[in-house]
Structures are given as C-alpha cells and as structure tokens.
Write a protein that holds these residues in place. Structure first.
Motif, PDB file in Angstrom:
ATOM      1  N   GLY A 292       0.807  -1.208   0.000  1.00 12.94           N
ATOM      2  CA  GLY A 292       0.000   0.000   0.000  1.00 12.94           C
ATOM      3  C   GLY A 292       0.844   1.264   0.000  1.00 12.94           C
ATOM      4  N   LYS A 328      -4.264   1.311  -9.508  1.00 15.72           N
ATOM      5  CA  LYS A 328      -4.573   0.933  -8.133  1.00 15.72           C
ATOM      6  C   LYS A 328      -5.831   1.658  -7.664  1.00 15.72           C
ATOM      7  CE  LYS A 328       0.250  -0.074  -7.072  1.00 15.72           C
ATOM      8  NZ  LYS A 328       1.415   0.185  -6.202  1.00 15.72           N
ATOM      9  N   ARG A 331      -8.204   2.988  -1.053  1.00 13.83           N
ATOM     10  CA  ARG A 331      -8.523   1.907  -0.115  1.00 13.83           C
ATOM     11  C   ARG A 331      -8.637   2.420   1.312  1.00 13.83           C
ATOM     12  NH1 ARG A 331      -5.323  -3.898   0.407  1.00 13.83           N
ATOM     13  NH2 ARG A 331      -5.552  -4.188   2.652  1.00 13.83           N
ATOM     14  N   ASN A 333      -8.464   1.297   4.957  1.00 13.71           N
ATOM     15  CA  ASN A 333      -7.914   0.154   5.680  1.00 13.71           C
ATOM     16  C   ASN A 333      -8.582  -0.047   7.040  1.00 13.71           C
ATOM     17  OD1 ASN A 333      -5.719  -0.513   3.769  1.00 13.71           O
ATOM     18  ND2 ASN A 333      -4.970   1.522   4.326  1.00 13.71           N
ATOM     19  N   TRP A 339      -2.582   0.554  10.649  1.00 16.53           N
ATOM     20  CA  TRP A 339      -3.463   0.448   9.487  1.00 16.53           C
ATOM     21  C   TRP A 339      -4.844   1.025   9.765  1.00 16.53           C
ATOM     22  CZ3 TRP A 339      -1.301  -0.340   5.065  1.00 16.53           C
ATOM     23  CH2 TRP A 339      -0.144  -1.101   4.963  1.00 16.53           C
ATOM     24  N   THR A 344      -4.866   4.302   1.792  1.00 10.80           N
ATOM     25  CA  THR A 344      -3.782   4.014   0.858  1.00 10.80           C
ATOM     26  C   THR A 344      -4.385   3.792  -0.527  1.00 10.80           C
ATOM     27  OG1 THR A 344      -3.896   1.642   1.389  1.00 10.80           O
ATOM     28  CG2 THR A 344      -2.307   2.974   2.622  1.00 10.80           C
ATOM     29  N   ASP A 346      -4.048   0.824  -3.519  1.00 12.55           N
ATOM     30  CA  ASP A 346      -3.510  -0.531  -3.586  1.00 12.55           C
ATOM     31  C   ASP A 346      -4.475  -1.383  -4.394  1.00 12.55           C
ATOM     32  OD1 ASP A 346      -1.947  -2.720  -3.140  1.00 12.55           O
ATOM     33  OD2 ASP A 346      -2.343  -2.896  -0.998  1.00 12.55           O
TER      34      ASP A 346
END
Length: 709
Positions: A292, A328, A331, A333, A339, A344, A346
């Motif tokens: 990430g 990508k 995201r 998390n 996290w 991020t 990814d």
C-alpha cells in the motif's frame, strides 16, 4: 430469459455475495468473493430453436458449466457441478433454464434440479452443486444475481474494435474476448449494463474501450460529495493539510470534497478538500516493505498531474471504486494500528479485503447551470435546493451559475444523467395509486397509528398498502407518496436504533411540504429504487427483530436487494375534469321536522366527493364528536358526554372505518341528529367542507333503528 437475452458475458452472484468461478484445473467450479477475475465471467450462448434455455461457457477455460450425476458427498442429495466440453451439438446436459424469482434468477438443469451456492462449514462452504432445497433456511441458496459484464451487439457495430488505439492507464485493455460461432475472437468493451451504449466513448482522440463500467453517474452534476468506506467511516482531510484518514463524523467540513471535472477526459475527476488541496496518489509506501502507498493532499498550484486524477468505476448499484492512473484503487484500511483508519491506494489480493476499495457517494451539494435543461436533469435532493441540514457549512453561493470549463460537467454527461434519473418515473407516470412490494414479497404499509410504516405479507388488499402518487411541480423526476391517512411517506433524520446507520421512515403531514417527503425513482431492471434527498434509499429490512418488517432509509453495504421495490399500479391516472364550482350553502339552513340533507353541487355525487376531498382543506384535520345509539336509536345525553377525536381522513367511508376501530363495532352507520325533532338520518354523500367540526351518532347496522333507514 430477460436477464440473458442481450447479455454476452455475465457474472453470477450467490446469496452469500460470492461469485460463481471456474477453477484453474478446468474441471471444478466454486464460489469466490473476487468478482474481478476472468474466472468469474461466463459467456452466454443462446440455444437455437430453444429460446428458454442457455449455455454458460467459462471465459477462462472455454468449457461449459455442466451438472454431473456424481454426488458431491456420498449419501448426500447434492450433485457436482463441473466444467466440461460439449459432447455434440445435440447435447442438452449443458443447458440451463433461467427462472425469474423477483430481482434474482434460478438456473434449472435438465433433471429439474437447481444450481446451488452452498454455505456452512467445509467441505460445503464455497461449493456449488445442483439440488432441490428441502429446508426453508436453504431456499435462497438457489437464487443468483446476474451482473451483465458485456452486451451482445450487432456485428456491424463491432467493427470499431479493430481500430482501438493504445489508451491512458485509466482505460485498461479488455481482458475478455467474445468467441463467435465461427471460432473467431474480437475484443469488445466491458459495458456492464444492459442500458449501456455500444458506441465507443472518445478520450483525447482515441476510442475508450475500458474493461470496466464507468462510475461517473455517481458524480455527474455533483459539486460536493462525501465518500463513505467499507467501515462506515468517511474520507477526511486532516488539518495538517497533508494527510488523509477515515473519520466516523460525517458532519465535519473535512469530509466534504469538491468535485472537479477534467477538460478532455469525461471519465475521471479531481477531488479537492476543504483546505483547497487535491486528493493525490503518491509513490511513497505507507509502511516500508508493504504494498500500500500513501494518499495525501497535494496543492498542484503549478500544473496538475495525473496523480490527482481518479477514475470512478461502478461496482454495483450503490458503490464505486476510485482508480488511480497506475491502476490501483483508493482503499480504506481496517485492522490494528497503524493500518486502522488509514487511507492508501492498492490492489487488494485477499478475499477479506476486496470490499475495502468500495465507496458509497453521498452528494452534499450539486452544481447548478444557468440553463433550464441542465436544471431539470439534476436531482432535487441537494442542499442548494432544500437547505440540506446535513451540510453545516455551505460551499459556494446557491445562486444560479454557469459551469466553468474546468469545474463543470460535460453536457453529454448531464444529459445522460437526466435520462437515467427520469427512467424510474415510468413506473409512476400513469399511476394514481400504487402498492410497493419489497424483496421479501411484503408490501409497504402505513400503520394505523398514522405515524409509523412497516411491511407485511398478509395485508396486501387493505387500504394501508395503497399509496397515492403525487408529482412535484418543477421536477420531472420526483414524486411524493401519500398514505390512506392523508400523510406523506417521509425520510426522517431520527435513527432507527442508536448507533446504527439506518434512519426512520414515517408518516408526516408538515405544514409546509419540504424535500423530506420527496422521493426520486431510479430504475433498476424491472424494479425501482426510491432515493431520498440524503442520497439514501428506501429499504425494507429483514433479519431478526427489531429489524424484521421495519422500514428505514439507508445505503446498504450488503443485502443490496433490500432497496429494490416492485411497483404495482392499483388505479390508473386519468385526466382530471374541470373543477366544479359548488353552489352557495346557507350558513344556517332551516330543516324540516322530517328530513335532513346536505346541499350538493348539481354535478352529481361523484364530483361532490372530489370537491370536498380536494387538498385545499386544512392539513390538521377536523374534530369529530360522537355517541353510540342503543338498539332503538336513543341517546342518553345525561349518562355521558360526547367522545371526540381528530379525523384526518377524506370522506364518510374513512370516518366509518375510524369509528369502527374506536367503538369496537362492525358495520356501523354514521348518522346526524336533527336538531328540531331529534331524529337520526344517515350521512351518505360527503362530509361538510373546510374541516368543520361535526357531531355524529354511531348506529349499529343490526339495530332496530337501522332497519328504518
């Protein structure tokens, strides 16, 4: 068959929200949450001479979905479903008969058994068999949702595919091929919807042949949005004007992002934070050694680059992915720190994190154009039009303004939005009254307390299940639904259960109608979704109490079928005749000793009812005083006083039903007492106008005095 008639490639989604996939061994099939893999795609082949069956060929192995005669487990009823080749042209063992079940479909094999996505513990978990479920708990295991990945188009319309030129990384090359009858293969675009166009979309001079369905409809016409991730937290710009994270607070200005459209690229957007900085995908890893990479705020003062451009990709009816120029996805998390709450970009590889790249879009503010054509295409559910209380700070002036080349939406996108938003009106345009049936085969009901709403399967013929359709002046894509009690279906701001996202849906009759009673129908196949001004949808909940049979407005992260409704027209709409003018009624008419009447217009009883029941009456209803007569029609005036209640209905029939509930009597006759001689006379035509207070007498139909009427 309507699910497959125009489909070329489909994905089949089970009741567990997992997709039917063909394994790499080219023999077994199973369920998987990864719907982006080519293994989850199946080519639809129509059978010549048999227009009620189809064949499903795996796009990865080229083999057919086949029900075998081998038991999945010895001693169990379920039999294996495998990948196999066609033995000969007359081989019917690979044919499946689609049977519609609401918004879903069953696939019946030649032997009468159904394709089944199993749950439970291993070895049943994620397995696929064909069987006839005997238990109630497994009835839904043979239901499948059909996602159209590609549409079959005419051969003359496919010629553009050979001219496709290399694209920006925003538009990936198609990763599936259409196998024609003669064995040739030609690339086609992934359209994802039976309503999508077969024509290529121009992108900087080159045709766009993306392998995904555009999600620009979530942002078309939007000025400011909130993005809510899988964990029910919003994308927020930190006050350090650098980092971004997730926040549970949806009322902060930090979670609002201004949408900017990109000149020359109608398939991507920029998102600007409240600090005036852009959401940017960096190349810096979030943690060293992890895949990430960081997402930050970026000024882009000198010259905007592709790191601040995001391509919306529609995943389903309520969610979108935001793709970077590197392929990508944005995201949200979860898990343990660091996290937790981080953002991020990814490509998730684990099944458990596939949904972490899905976002729901709440439109907080809409861009307005100075042309009426654009204004009519916009949803009315915005803070500009309705003074949306969920937006504590208003961004920009609500005055009408033209769209600049860099921040406005292309006219083609707005026209496409108008077409899509108006398409759901077809269910209501010619309807005067309707019934709404949910995914659970239960009808939306107005409860007798005149406040709550619910759903019920048994009370389908009662008046509580019937809703009057009203159109909103000035908008061609918004309706109001009025219950039999004269109150509107309303999306309230109160939570159904504290701490849970679903909010109450109630009956109200505000003194001044506002957008909380407005609903925007959006077509979804043969069903419709009803959207509120908050961007939520009318939802029929299932599960255990207190959710069972409840109605809320929400954006579901699972159970997407709970926001789909079947519309049944009860009474068709006809053109209203010119309004009759009532004759002047004397304020104190002189009644004879042997008669009682209500003076009516000369137009007749039918038009009288329409006249008295016109919406110009006072909204708060009328006060009704009543007494119950004995068997001989006598009233003991000294024994007790008249009871009273507030009546919000429309006519004599509604009044009779309310009085039956209050008195506990069945089949009553409503009478008025002559003030001169005390005799009773039944009310048969209509109630006095202007919500005037009335005094009535309730007479049981089985009494002696009722025989004289």
């Amino acid at each position: 068959m309507e699910f497959f008639n125009q489909a070329k490639v489909v994905r089949l989604r089970s009741h567990l929200n997992k997709f039917l996939v063909a394994d790499d061994d080219e023999q077994t099939v199973r369920q998987s949450r990864n719907g982006s893999s080519v293994r989850a795609r199946w080519t639809v082949e129509l059978v010549e001479g048999r227009n009620h069956v189809i064949r499903l060929k795996s796009c990865s192995s080229g083999k057919y979905l086949t029900p075998s005669n081998d038991p999945f487990l010895t001693g169990m009823t379920g039999k294996k479903v495998v990948q196999d080749i066609q033995a000969n042209k007359r081989d019917t063992s690979i044919e499946w008969e689609p049977i519609k079940e609401g918004g879903l479909v069953k696939l019946r094999a030649k032997g009468g058994k159904f394709l089944r996505g199993n749950g439970g513990t291993p070895p049943w978990r994620n397995s696929v068999t064909h069987d006839v479920p005997q238990r109630t708990a497994t009835q839904d295991w043979v239901l499948w949702g059909v996602d159209v990945v590609n549409i079959a188009v005419l051969e003359s319309q496919e010629s553009f595919a050979s001219d496709l030129s290399p694209m920006s990384s925003f538009s990936s090359r198609p990763d599936i091929e259409r196998v024609k009858a003669d064995g040739r293969a030609s690339p086609v675009s992934y359209l994802g919807s039976p309503l999508a166009s077969a024509s290529p979309v121009s992108y900087r001079g080159s045709p766009r042949a993306s392998g995904r369905q555009s999600g620009m409809e979530f942002f078309s016409g939007a000025k400011t949005v909130r993005l809510k991730g899988y964990h029910n937290k919003y994308l927020a710009a930190d006050d350090d004007q650098e980092t971004v994270r997730q926040s549970a607070s949806g009322s902060s200005s930090r979670v609002r992002w201004t949408v900017e459209y990109i000149d020359g690229n109608p398939n991507a957007i920029r998102l600007k934070s409240c600090h005036g900085l852009y959401l940017s995908a960096t190349n810096e890893p979030f943690l060293l050694g992890m895949t990430g990479k960081k997402v930050q705020q970026y000024s882009a003062q000198s010259k905007p680059d592709h790191t601040i451009e995001w391509e919306p990709i529609r995943e389903n009816a309520s969610h979108v992915k935001l793709r970077t120029c590197d392929g990508k996805f944005l995201r949200a998390n979860g898990g343990t720190p660091p996290w937790r709450n981080s953002i991020t970009h990814d490509v998730p590889h684990r099944t458990a994190t596939q949904d972490w790249v899905l976002w729901s879009v709440d439109v907080v503010d809409i861009s307005l154009s100075d042309t009426e054509s654009v204004m009519s295409s916009l949803s009315s559910f915005s803070s500009v039009v309705d003074n949306f209380s969920g937006s504590p700070e208003r961004i920009g002036s609500p005055d009408m303004r033209s769209l600049s080349p860099h921040t406005g939406s292309p006219s083609t996108v707005l026209q496409d939005r108008e077409r899509k938003l108006s398409s759901g009106m077809d269910f209501f345009r010619n309807a005067k009254t309707v019934r709404l049936r949910s995914h659970h085969d239960k009808y939306l009901l107005a409860d007798s307390d005149r406040e709550n709403v619910s759903q019920d399967r048994k009370r389908t013929t009662t008046k509580e299940a019937i809703w009057t359709v009203e159109f909103v002046p000035g908008f061609n894509n918004v309706i109001r639904l009025k219950s039999t009690y004269g109150k509107y279906l309303t999306a309230s701001e109160d939570q159904k259960i504290m701490g849970v996202s679903g909010r109450k849906v109630v009956q109200t009759l505000p003194q001044k109608l506002n957008s909380s009673v407005d609903w925007e129908p959006i077509r979804d196949g043969f069903q419709t979704r009803l959207k509120t001004r908050y961007g939520n949808y009318l939802r029929a909940n299932g599960g255990l109490p207190p959710w069972r049979n409840s109605i809320t407005h929400d954006i579901p992260s699972r159970h997407l079928d709970e926001i789909l409704w079947d519309v049944e027209t009860v009474e068709a709409r006809i053109e209203d005749p010119p309004s009759p003018q009532p004759e002047t009624i004397d304020p104190e008419p002189v009644l004879s000793s042997s008669s009682f009447c209500l003076r009516t217009p000369k137009s007749g009883p039918a038009e009288v009812n329409d006249l008295w029941e016109r919406p110009s009456v006072k909204k708060e209803g009328r006060t009704v005083y009543y007494k119950v007569a004995d068997d001989d029609g006598n009233l003991d005036d000294d024994a007790y006083e008249e009871a009273s209640f507030s009546f919000n209905g429309r006519g004599v029939e509604d009044l009779a039903q309310d009085l039956e509930e209050l008195t506990g009597l069945d089949d009553i006759i409503i009478c008025s007492r002559n003030s001169l001689n005390g005799k009773l006379f039944p009310l048969r035509l209509a109630l006095p106008p202007n919500n005037k207070t009335i005094h009535v007498v309730v007479v049981p139909s089985t009494s002696k005095v009722a025989r004289e009427f």
